[in-house]
Design a protein around this motif. Structure first.
Motif, PDB file in Angstrom:
ATOM      1  N   GLY A   1      17.616  -7.715 -14.862  1.00 24.87           N
ATOM      2  CA  GLY A   1      17.785  -6.532 -15.283  1.00 24.87           C
ATOM      3  C   GLY A   1      17.091  -5.382 -14.322  1.00 24.87           C
ATOM      4  N   ALA A   2      16.294  -5.862 -13.385  1.00 19.87           N
ATOM      5  CA  ALA A   2      15.442  -4.698 -12.405  1.00 19.87           C
ATOM      6  C   ALA A   2      16.384  -4.429 -11.313  1.00 19.87           C
ATOM      7  CB  ALA A   2      14.037  -5.559 -12.033  1.00 19.87           C
ATOM      8  N   ALA A   3      15.799  -3.680 -10.683  1.00 14.76           N
ATOM      9  CA  ALA A   3      16.614  -3.162  -9.432  1.00 14.76           C
ATOM     10  C   ALA A   3      15.691  -3.253  -8.217  1.00 14.76           C
ATOM     11  CB  ALA A   3      17.089  -1.730  -9.748  1.00 14.76           C
ATOM     12  N   LEU A   4      16.257  -3.387  -7.029  1.00 10.91           N
ATOM     13  CA  LEU A   4      15.536  -3.705  -6.023  1.00 10.91           C
ATOM     14  C   LEU A   4      15.843  -2.468  -5.038  1.00 10.91           C
ATOM     15  CD1 LEU A   4      14.187  -5.605  -4.157  1.00 10.91           C
ATOM     16  CD2 LEU A   4      16.264  -6.647  -3.395  1.00 10.91           C
ATOM     17  N   LEU A   5      14.752  -1.552  -5.089  1.00  5.35           N
ATOM     18  CA  LEU A   5      14.981  -0.168  -4.424  1.00  5.35           C
ATOM     19  C   LEU A   5      14.762  -0.041  -2.992  1.00  5.35           C
ATOM     20  CD1 LEU A   5      12.945   1.834  -7.028  1.00  5.35           C
ATOM     21  CD2 LEU A   5      15.510   1.233  -7.172  1.00  5.35           C
ATOM     22  N   ASP A   6      13.822  -0.883  -2.475  1.00  5.77           N
ATOM     23  CA  ASP A   6      13.664  -1.012  -1.065  1.00  5.77           C
ATOM     24  C   ASP A   6      13.013  -2.133  -0.681  1.00  5.77           C
ATOM     25  OD1 ASP A   6      10.975  -0.590  -1.558  1.00  5.77           O
ATOM     26  OD2 ASP A   6      10.884   1.311  -1.203  1.00  5.77           O
ATOM     27  N   VAL A   7      12.804  -2.232   0.766  1.00  7.13           N
ATOM     28  CA  VAL A   7      12.128  -3.340   1.346  1.00  7.13           C
ATOM     29  C   VAL A   7      11.127  -2.583   2.446  1.00  7.13           C
ATOM     30  CG1 VAL A   7      13.802  -3.821   3.282  1.00  7.13           C
ATOM     31  CG2 VAL A   7      12.246  -5.657   2.716  1.00  7.13           C
ATOM     32  N   ALA A   8       9.915  -3.409   2.660  1.00  5.36           N
ATOM     33  CA  ALA A   8       9.030  -2.694   3.487  1.00  5.36           C
ATOM     34  C   ALA A   8       8.440  -3.673   4.240  1.00  5.36           C
ATOM     35  CB  ALA A   8       8.049  -1.710   3.040  1.00  5.36           C
ATOM     36  N   VAL A   9       7.696  -3.686   5.480  1.00  5.21           N
ATOM     37  CA  VAL A   9       6.928  -4.490   5.978  1.00  5.21           C
ATOM     38  C   VAL A   9       5.995  -3.670   7.010  1.00  5.21           C
ATOM     39  CG1 VAL A   9       8.786  -6.281   6.499  1.00  5.21           C
ATOM     40  CG2 VAL A   9       8.477  -4.403   8.336  1.00  5.21           C
ATOM     41  N   ASP A  10       4.661  -4.495   7.313  1.00  2.00           N
ATOM     42  CA  ASP A  10       3.496  -3.813   8.047  1.00  2.00           C
ATOM     43  C   ASP A  10       3.821  -4.312   9.408  1.00  2.00           C
ATOM     44  OD1 ASP A  10       1.498  -2.399   8.676  1.00  2.00           O
ATOM     45  OD2 ASP A  10       0.084  -3.990   7.584  1.00  2.00           O
ATOM     46  N   HIS A  11       4.389  -3.463  10.167  1.00  2.00           N
ATOM     47  CA  HIS A  11       4.622  -3.830  11.639  1.00  2.00           C
ATOM     48  C   HIS A  11       3.404  -3.534  12.630  1.00  2.00           C
ATOM     49  CE1 HIS A  11       6.288  -3.764  15.743  1.00  2.00           C
ATOM     50  NE2 HIS A  11       7.425  -4.332  15.097  1.00  2.00           N
ATOM     51  N   PRO A  12       3.021  -4.543  13.463  1.00  2.00           N
ATOM     52  CA  PRO A  12       1.723  -4.400  13.934  1.00  2.00           C
ATOM     53  C   PRO A  12       1.785  -3.141  15.078  1.00  2.00           C
ATOM     54  CG  PRO A  12       2.985  -6.465  14.743  1.00  2.00           C
ATOM     55  CD  PRO A  12       3.591  -5.874  13.877  1.00  2.00           C
ATOM     56  N   VAL A  13       2.935  -2.540  15.416  1.00  2.00           N
ATOM     57  CA  VAL A  13       2.844  -1.384  16.384  1.00  2.00           C
ATOM     58  C   VAL A  13       3.441  -0.216  15.758  1.00  2.00           C
ATOM     59  CG1 VAL A  13       4.098  -0.532  18.555  1.00  2.00           C
ATOM     60  CG2 VAL A  13       3.612  -2.954  18.354  1.00  2.00           C
ATOM     61  N   TYR A  14       4.603  -0.329  14.838  1.00  2.00           N
ATOM     62  CA  TYR A  14       4.673   0.999  14.160  1.00  2.00           C
ATOM     63  C   TYR A  14       4.188   1.048  12.844  1.00  2.00           C
ATOM     64  CZ  TYR A  14       8.435   0.447  17.850  1.00  2.00           C
ATOM     65  OH  TYR A  14       9.014   0.547  19.040  1.00  2.00           O
ATOM     66  N   GLY A  15       3.428   0.282  12.429  1.00  2.00           N
ATOM     67  CA  GLY A  15       2.824   0.577  10.995  1.00  2.00           C
ATOM     68  C   GLY A  15       4.026   0.012   9.904  1.00  2.00           C
ATOM     69  N   GLU A  16       4.048   0.879   8.784  1.00  2.00           N
ATOM     70  CA  GLU A  16       4.887   0.536   7.649  1.00  2.00           C
ATOM     71  C   GLU A  16       6.530   0.835   8.018  1.00  2.00           C
ATOM     72  OE1 GLU A  16       4.630   1.117   3.419  1.00  2.00           O
ATOM     73  OE2 GLU A  16       5.850   2.858   4.051  1.00  2.00           O
ATOM     74  N   LEU A  17       7.455   0.077   8.043  1.00  5.57           N
ATOM     75  CA  LEU A  17       8.841   0.265   8.260  1.00  5.57           C
ATOM     76  C   LEU A  17       9.258  -0.183   6.970  1.00  5.57           C
ATOM     77  CD1 LEU A  17       9.371  -1.683  11.668  1.00  5.57           C
ATOM     78  CD2 LEU A  17       9.183   0.660  11.378  1.00  5.57           C
ATOM     79  N   ARG A  18      10.389   0.886   6.446  1.00  3.49           N
ATOM     80  CA  ARG A  18      11.105   0.860   5.108  1.00  3.49           C
ATOM     81  C   ARG A  18      12.574   0.872   5.270  1.00  3.49           C
ATOM     82  NH1 ARG A  18       8.750   1.028   0.398  1.00  3.49           N
ATOM     83  NH2 ARG A  18       6.821   1.862   1.227  1.00  3.49           N
ATOM     84  N   GLY A  19      13.078   0.115   4.417  1.00  7.13           N
ATOM     85  CA  GLY A  19      14.533   0.236   4.459  1.00  7.13           C
ATOM     86  C   GLY A  19      14.977   0.397   2.961  1.00  7.13           C
ATOM     87  N   GLN A  20      15.992   1.270   2.957  1.00  7.55           N
ATOM     88  CA  GLN A  20      16.330   1.562   1.328  1.00  7.55           C
ATOM     89  C   GLN A  20      17.469   0.535   1.034  1.00  7.55           C
ATOM     90  OE1 GLN A  20      15.280   3.775  -0.683  1.00  7.55           O
ATOM     91  NE2 GLN A  20      13.737   4.710   0.766  1.00  7.55           N
ATOM     92  N   LEU A  21      17.334   0.041  -0.122  1.00  2.51           N
ATOM     93  CA  LEU A  21      18.191  -0.917  -0.595  1.00  2.51           C
ATOM     94  C   LEU A  21      19.182  -0.483  -1.644  1.00  2.51           C
ATOM     95  CD1 LEU A  21      16.049  -4.192  -0.362  1.00  2.51           C
ATOM     96  CD2 LEU A  21      17.770  -3.549   1.427  1.00  2.51           C
ATOM     97  N   GLN A  22      18.492   0.025  -2.710  1.00  3.19           N
ATOM     98  CA  GLN A  22      19.066   0.265  -3.964  1.00  3.19           C
ATOM     99  C   GLN A  22      20.172  -0.723  -4.587  1.00  3.19           C
ATOM    100  OE1 GLN A  22      18.103   3.468  -5.347  1.00  3.19           O
ATOM    101  NE2 GLN A  22      16.790   3.446  -3.816  1.00  3.19           N
ATOM    102  N   ILE A  23      19.653  -1.627  -4.745  1.00  3.23           N
ATOM    103  CA  ILE A  23      20.548  -2.989  -5.355  1.00  3.23           C
ATOM    104  C   ILE A  23      20.174  -3.017  -6.735  1.00  3.23           C
ATOM    105  CG2 ILE A  23      20.555  -5.489  -5.133  1.00  3.23           C
ATOM    106  CD1 ILE A  23      20.485  -4.998  -2.305  1.00  3.23           C
ATOM    107  N   ARG A  24      21.143  -2.713  -7.640  1.00  2.00           N
ATOM    108  CA  ARG A  24      21.013  -2.900  -9.059  1.00  2.00           C
ATOM    109  C   ARG A  24      22.083  -4.098  -9.648  1.00  2.00           C
ATOM    110  NH1 ARG A  24      18.247   1.317 -11.253  1.00  2.00           N
ATOM    111  NH2 ARG A  24      17.563   2.760  -9.645  1.00  2.00           N
ATOM    112  N   THR A  25      22.961  -4.387  -8.968  1.00  2.00           N
ATOM    113  CA  THR A  25      23.950  -5.216  -9.472  1.00  2.00           C
ATOM    114  C   THR A  25      24.212  -6.615  -8.319  1.00  2.00           C
ATOM    115  OG1 THR A  25      25.917  -4.307  -8.296  1.00  2.00           O
ATOM    116  CG2 THR A  25      25.229  -3.526 -10.585  1.00  2.00           C
TER     117      THR A  25
END
Length: 172
Positions: free
Chosen positions: A92-116
């Motif tokens: 019943g939870a939602a997956l709002l985003d995904v993020a990684v710690d990239h060695p060159v760029y730092g944090e990279l984040r992608g919006q997901l907004q997955i609820r169903t």
């Protein structure tokens, strides 16, 4: 129609929308290129509009009433992505985003907004249609998710479910 009028209509459409709207949809509606819409959205963001890009299209950032958020760390293979998402949504939870710690760029984040489950199906179809890699592939499968949940018990269920599947990344 001027550029400002088009952006105002995009703002109005996004304000009223119950689902994300793709740049292609806007481009057809206004008789402009998809790239023009992408530029419009960039200008709107520069002026403070909280527009996010999801795999389904653009939408204003929203949180449901009473919804809380937590960040969890996961690790799995690309082949396990759909299963991970399904396990989270099944609680019943939602997956709002995904993020990684990239060695060159730092944090990279992608919006997901997955609820169903439908959101998951659309995301996976979109992934198969494009020769893109998952952000988690840049970091050996380790990634963070912002999870939206209603109750502490729901967050516990997410963590327990992911732990049991071997996806929750925890100190050993």
């Amino acid at each position: 129609m001027t550029n400002a009028e088009r952006r105002a209509q995009i703002q109005a459409a996004l304000s009223e929308a119950t689902e994300a709207i793709s740049a292609t949809t806007f481009a057809k509606r206004f008789g402009v290129s998809r790239q023009t819409v992408v530029g419009d959205i960039a200008l709107m963001r520069a002026h403070g509009d909280q527009v996010i890009a999801t795999p389904q299209g653009y939408q204003y950032e929203r949180t449901a009433s009473g919804e809380q958020q937590a960040v969890i760390v996961c690790r799995h293979t690309p082949a396990q992505t759909e299963d991970e998402m399904s396990l989270i949504v099944a609680t019943g939870a939602a997956l709002l985003d995904v993020a990684v710690d990239h060695p060159v760029y730092g944090e990279l984040r992608g919006q997901l907004q997955i609820r169903t489950q439908t959101d998951i199906t659309l995301f996976m179809a979109h992934l198969r249609q494009h020769p893109a890699k998952l952000l988690s592939e840049l970091t050996g499968g380790v990634h963070l998710h912002t999870i939206a949940y209603s109750t502490p018990a729901q967050l516990t269920a997410v963590k327990t479910t992911l732990r049991n599947a071997g996806y929750l990344y925890e100190e050993g």
